[in-house]
Write an enzyme that holds these catalytic residues in place. Structure first.
Site, PDB file in Angstrom:
ATOM      1  N   LYS A   9       0.831  -1.215   0.000  1.00  0.00           N
ATOM      2  CA  LYS A   9       0.000   0.000   0.000  1.00  0.00           C
ATOM      3  C   LYS A   9       0.863   1.262   0.000  1.00  0.00           C
ATOM      4  CE  LYS A   9      -2.012  -0.870   3.920  1.00  0.00           C
ATOM      5  NZ  LYS A   9      -1.522  -2.205   4.315  1.00  0.00           N
ATOM      6  N   ARG A  84      -9.613   0.966   8.675  1.00  0.00           N
ATOM      7  CA  ARG A  84      -9.061  -0.338   8.991  1.00  0.00           C
ATOM      8  C   ARG A  84     -10.045  -1.166   9.817  1.00  0.00           C
ATOM      9  NH1 ARG A  84      -3.501   0.567   8.777  1.00  0.00           N
ATOM     10  NH2 ARG A  84      -2.164  -1.137   9.385  1.00  0.00           N
ATOM     11  N   ARG A 130      11.783  -6.209   4.776  1.00  0.00           N
ATOM     12  CA  ARG A 130      11.564  -4.762   4.669  1.00  0.00           C
ATOM     13  C   ARG A 130      12.534  -3.947   5.509  1.00  0.00           C
ATOM     14  NH1 ARG A 130       5.728  -2.060   5.141  1.00  0.00           N
ATOM     15  NH2 ARG A 130       5.649  -2.950   7.244  1.00  0.00           N
ATOM     16  N   ARG A 159      11.690  -2.153  10.508  1.00  0.00           N
ATOM     17  CA  ARG A 159      10.637  -1.449  11.247  1.00  0.00           C
ATOM     18  C   ARG A 159      10.364  -2.233  12.533  1.00  0.00           C
ATOM     19  NH1 ARG A 159       5.160   0.257   8.067  1.00  0.00           N
ATOM     20  NH2 ARG A 159       4.129  -0.967   9.688  1.00  0.00           N
ATOM     21  N   ARG A 170      -0.193  -8.679  13.743  1.00  0.00           N
ATOM     22  CA  ARG A 170      -0.791  -7.732  12.797  1.00  0.00           C
ATOM     23  C   ARG A 170      -1.636  -8.456  11.753  1.00  0.00           C
ATOM     24  NH1 ARG A 170       4.336  -5.268  10.806  1.00  0.00           N
ATOM     25  NH2 ARG A 170       3.134  -4.044   9.351  1.00  0.00           N
TER      26      ARG A 170
HETATM   27  P1  ADP Z   1       0.849  -1.942   7.940  1.00  0.00           P
HETATM   28  O1  ADP Z   1      -0.233  -1.694   6.947  1.00  0.00           O
HETATM   29  O2  ADP Z   1       2.147  -2.348   7.310  1.00  0.00           O
HETATM   30  O3  ADP Z   1       0.451  -2.873   9.066  1.00  0.00           O
HETATM   31  P2  ADP Z   1       0.764   0.881   8.817  1.00  0.00           P
HETATM   32  O4  ADP Z   1       2.001   1.669   8.615  1.00  0.00           O
HETATM   33  O5  ADP Z   1      -0.399   1.179   7.949  1.00  0.00           O
HETATM   34  O6  ADP Z   1       1.226  -0.623   8.726  1.00  0.00           O
HETATM   35  O7  ADP Z   1       0.294   1.002  10.334  1.00  0.00           O
HETATM   36  C1  ADP Z   1       1.180   0.748  11.410  1.00  0.00           C
HETATM   37  C2  ADP Z   1       0.427   0.710  12.736  1.00  0.00           C
HETATM   38  O8  ADP Z   1      -0.236   1.973  12.970  1.00  0.00           O
HETATM   39  C3  ADP Z   1      -0.708  -0.310  12.829  1.00  0.00           C
HETATM   40  O9  ADP Z   1      -0.229  -1.600  13.166  1.00  0.00           O
HETATM   41  C4  ADP Z   1      -1.592   0.315  13.919  1.00  0.00           C
HETATM   42  O10 ADP Z   1      -1.047   0.105  15.202  1.00  0.00           O
HETATM   43  C5  ADP Z   1      -1.497   1.793  13.623  1.00  0.00           C
HETATM   44  N1  ADP Z   1      -2.568   2.246  12.695  1.00  0.00           N
HETATM   45  C6  ADP Z   1      -2.391   2.728  11.426  1.00  0.00           C
HETATM   46  N2  ADP Z   1      -3.578   3.038  10.852  1.00  0.00           N
HETATM   47  C7  ADP Z   1      -4.545   2.741  11.770  1.00  0.00           C
HETATM   48  C8  ADP Z   1      -5.961   2.818  11.783  1.00  0.00           C
HETATM   49  N3  ADP Z   1      -6.642   3.259  10.720  1.00  0.00           N
HETATM   50  N4  ADP Z   1      -6.621   2.411  12.896  1.00  0.00           N
HETATM   51  C9  ADP Z   1      -5.962   1.959  13.968  1.00  0.00           C
HETATM   52  N5  ADP Z   1      -4.621   1.854  14.037  1.00  0.00           N
HETATM   53  C10 ADP Z   1      -3.909   2.243  12.958  1.00  0.00           C
END
Ligand code: ADP
Ligand code: ZN
Length: 216
Positions: A9, A84, A130, A159, A170
């Site tokens: 993404k 999400r 990554r 990360r 996750r």
């Molecule tokens: P990925 O898609 O690789 O899991 P992101 O960079 O999108 O990682 O998000 C990292 C972290 O940020 C998530 O694991 C969560 O803890 C938090 N986060 C991001 N977006 C949201 C959201 N829309 N709602 C709740 N938590 C979020």
């Protein structure tokens, strides 16, 4: 745009936002920046993020709507990592129709939703490899030289939430909390599924075609 961790993404959103000249709004990046800057928001979410859990719906919705209230989003915007959960999707729907804002808020429709899907084995392989910039957070995957960030020269590191146990958590959170969005959006004419298990350029082209088709 939504999809499992490691679906690509972030990589795709950076390219698409540049191509369409609209802001790329990554909730993960916004939150990581808050953690790095040790703001009140950052201090609140740091442990949750490191453990692979989701930040509270009301909190993240407030962060997103505040960002969407800025004038650079007028021509459109690309959301990466939000919504999400179904609750977040409902808040976004209300926002898009103007119902969430002050009385008389203009509608921001149409909302085009893209699910980027990738098999689990591929996701696990990608996340294990990554590397990200410790300064600006950019993905370093495509860099030939892992020693420094091609964006800002910062040091490139894994990360924190890509550690194996956290990735498993996750993925589990994704399956339980985010995958229900497929059903939530499923019947909409502006919902598209795109296969993310291809070369990055091919995925970009597929998303562009899907979005063009969705808004035609
Ligand atoms: P990925 O898609 O690789 O899991 P992101 O960079 O999108 O990682 O998000 C990292 C972290 O940020 C998530 O694991 C969560 O803890 C938090 N986060 C991001 N977006 C949201 C959201 N829309 N709602 C709740 N938590 C979020
Ligand atoms: Zn950098």
């Amino acid at each position: 745009m939504f999809g499992p961790p490691g679906a690509g993404k972030g990589t795709q959103a950076v390219r698409l936002a540049r191509m369409w000249a609209i802001p790329h709004i990554s909730t993960g990046a916004l939150l990581r920046e808050a953690v790095r800057a040790e703001t009140p928001l950052g201090l609140e979410v740091k442990a949750i993020m490191a453990g692979g859990g989701l930040v509270d719906d009301t909190l993240i919705t407030r962060v997103v709507q505040e960002r969407l209230g800025q004038s650079d989003t007028k021509p459109g915007f690309l959301l990466d990592g939000y919504p999400r959960t179904v609750a977040q999707a409902q808040s976004l729907d209300a926002f898009m129709t103007g119902a969430a804002g002050p009385p008389g808020s203009a509608p921001r429709d149409p909302l085009v939703v893209v699910e980027l899907f990738v098999p689990e084995e591929e996701v696990l392989r990608r996340l294990a490899a990554r590397m990200v910039c410790s300064e600006c957070g950019a993905n370093a995957q495509d860099d030939k030289d892992f020693s420094s960030c091609s964006n800002c020269g910062g040091q490139v590191v894994p990360r924190v939430d890509d550690a194996e146990e956290v990735v498993r958590k996750r993925m589990d959170v994704y399956r339980r909390q985010t995958e229900p969005l497929v059903e939530y959006y499923g019947q909409r004419p502006t919902f598209r599924k795109v296969n993310g298990d291809k070369l990055a350029d091919e995925v970009t082209a597929a998303i562009v075609a899907a979005v063009d088709d969705a808004i035609r």
